[in-house]
Design an enzyme around this catalytic site. Structure first.
Site, PDB file in Angstrom:
ATOM      1  N   ASP A 103       1.029  -1.187   0.038  1.00  7.83           N
ATOM      2  CA  ASP A 103      -0.058  -0.043  -0.024  1.00  7.83           C
ATOM      3  C   ASP A 103       0.835   1.296   0.076  1.00  7.83           C
ATOM      4  OD1 ASP A 103      -3.174   0.190   1.264  1.00  7.83           O
ATOM      5  OD2 ASP A 103      -2.095   2.075   0.705  1.00  7.83           O
ATOM      6  N   VAL A 141       1.877   0.159  -6.692  1.00 11.12           N
ATOM      7  CA  VAL A 141       1.677  -0.628  -7.799  1.00 11.12           C
ATOM      8  C   VAL A 141       2.431   0.029  -9.157  1.00 11.12           C
ATOM      9  CG1 VAL A 141      -0.187  -2.027  -6.974  1.00 11.12           C
ATOM     10  CG2 VAL A 141      -0.609   0.290  -8.239  1.00 11.12           C
ATOM     11  N   TYR A 156     -11.156   7.690 -13.010  1.00  4.73           N
ATOM     12  CA  TYR A 156     -11.334   6.322 -12.530  1.00  4.73           C
ATOM     13  C   TYR A 156     -11.748   5.299 -13.443  1.00  4.73           C
ATOM     14  CZ  TYR A 156     -12.988   3.075  -8.917  1.00  4.73           C
ATOM     15  OH  TYR A 156     -13.171   2.164  -7.946  1.00  4.73           O
TER      16      TYR A 156
END
Ligand code: UDP
Length: 328
Positions: free
Chosen positions: A38, A64, A150
């Site tokens: 995270d 990531v 998004y």
């Protein structure tokens, strides 16, 4: 993936998030070795309080978008801010987390034969013109609107993953998550369930955007986690699967349920509807039923009751913490 004599190692990206942390708890309970990743953009270490006590969990602070160096047999990719308020705060980060993140995952899956369970979203359907939404529906998304970072990011991620399946035979599975709520939701994440609960506990008013007749279908966290977990166990999953609760409610109905379960009647104020706000959203879950034997069990009333109890507990805890203010 099954539990043999050795505990398989799984990676959960977005482990400190609302859904990620619940999934971590479930995987630990199932007997896996769990690595969390995270960047704490919206995640909260407090969500990992119980996982942190397990010798089978460890957390890496990382992103990531960077090359993944972790060994894992299975990766659950939940890394991305998911509430509109959060994901619109830094649209560039949202878009790159979704797109570069998916690219990194696909590279990893190809090199290490890792199974990937990727959290996609009902937002890929945009403001849908078909109802309820079936996986074969292509959606109605504004590519340049405020939600696009998004929605389009998640759509591109699906493209990366599906191409990896077709071209490289990678073992990637996509779950499309519909509105989820439950304990541990951030008090201030701006989502409708957390807002309505906080406002009701605070004596109101509840803020309804628009006329409140728009609908969502709310899935309790435990049901969602069960669906995601089953997606990892299935022998294969070719193409996206909706995971959600098909009980559709207007926001005014949700406000009623929250007030009833909190035993507090408060006033409602209407505010402007955010741009591109979907008018109706409800999953068709036939595919999940068939392929994953998925069936949501928790009613909206029960789930809201449990969520309110959790909010009350955390608010009490917050009050009791010894806060020292710096002298000005
Ligand atoms: N909404 C609302 N009041 C709030 C927060 C949200 O009426 O305080 C509405 C929002 O406009 C949308 C629905 O609730 O129609 C769900 O919003 P949320 O941000 O939870 O997630 P979304 O499903 O839009 O991604």
């Amino acid at each position: 993936m099954g539990l043999g004599s050795v505990r398989p190692t799984v990676l959960v990206t977005g482990a400190a998030g609302f859904i990620g942390s619940h999934l971590v708890d479930r995987l630990l309970a199932e007997g896996y070795e769990v690595v969390g990743l995270d960047n704490l953009m919206t995640g909260d270490l407090g969500n990992l309080e119980s996982a942190g006590r397990s010798p089978h969990f460890h957390l890496e602070i990382g992103d990531v978008r960077e090359k993944l160096e972790v060994y894992a047999e299975v990766i659950f990719n939940l890394a991305c801010p998911a509430s509109p308020v959060h994901y619109q705060r830094d649209p560039y980060a949202t878009l790159t987390t979704n797109t570069l993140g998916a690219m990194r995952l696909v590279d990893h899956a190809r090199q290490h034969q890792t199974r990937i369970i990727h959290a996609s979203t009902s937002e890929v359907y945009g403001d849908p013109l078909e109802h309820p939404q079936v996986e074969t529906y292509w959606g109605n998304v504004n590519p340049i609107g405020e939600r696009a970072c998004y929605d389009e990011g998640k759509r591109v991620a699906e493209t990366f993953l599906m191409d990896a399946r077709r071209v490289h035979k990678a073992d990637v599975r996509i779950v499309r998550i519909f509105n989820t709520y439950g304990p541990r939701m951030a008090f201030n994440d701006g989502r409708v369930v957390s807002n309505f609960i906080m406002q009701t506990l605070d004596g109101g008013p509840i803020t309804v955007y628009g006329d409140g007749k728009q609908t969502r279908s709310f899935c309790f966290m435990n049901d969602l986690v069960e669906g995601i977990f089953q997606a990892s166990l299935a022998s294969d999953l070719d193409g996206p699967v909706n995971i959600g609760n098909p009980r559709e409610s207007t926001l005014l109905e949700l406000a009623e349920v929250v007030m009833r379960e909190a035993k507090n009647n408060v006033s409602i104020v209407h505010k402007a509807l955010p741009s591109d706000d979907p008018k109706r959203r409800c999953p068709n879950i036939d595919r999940a039923r068939k392929l994953l034997a998925f069936e949501p069990k928790v009613t909206l009333e029960d789930g809201i009751r449990q969520t309110i109890a959790n909010f009350r507990e955390r608010l009490e805890l917050r009050k009791s913490l010894p806060v020292r203010r710096r002298p000005s």
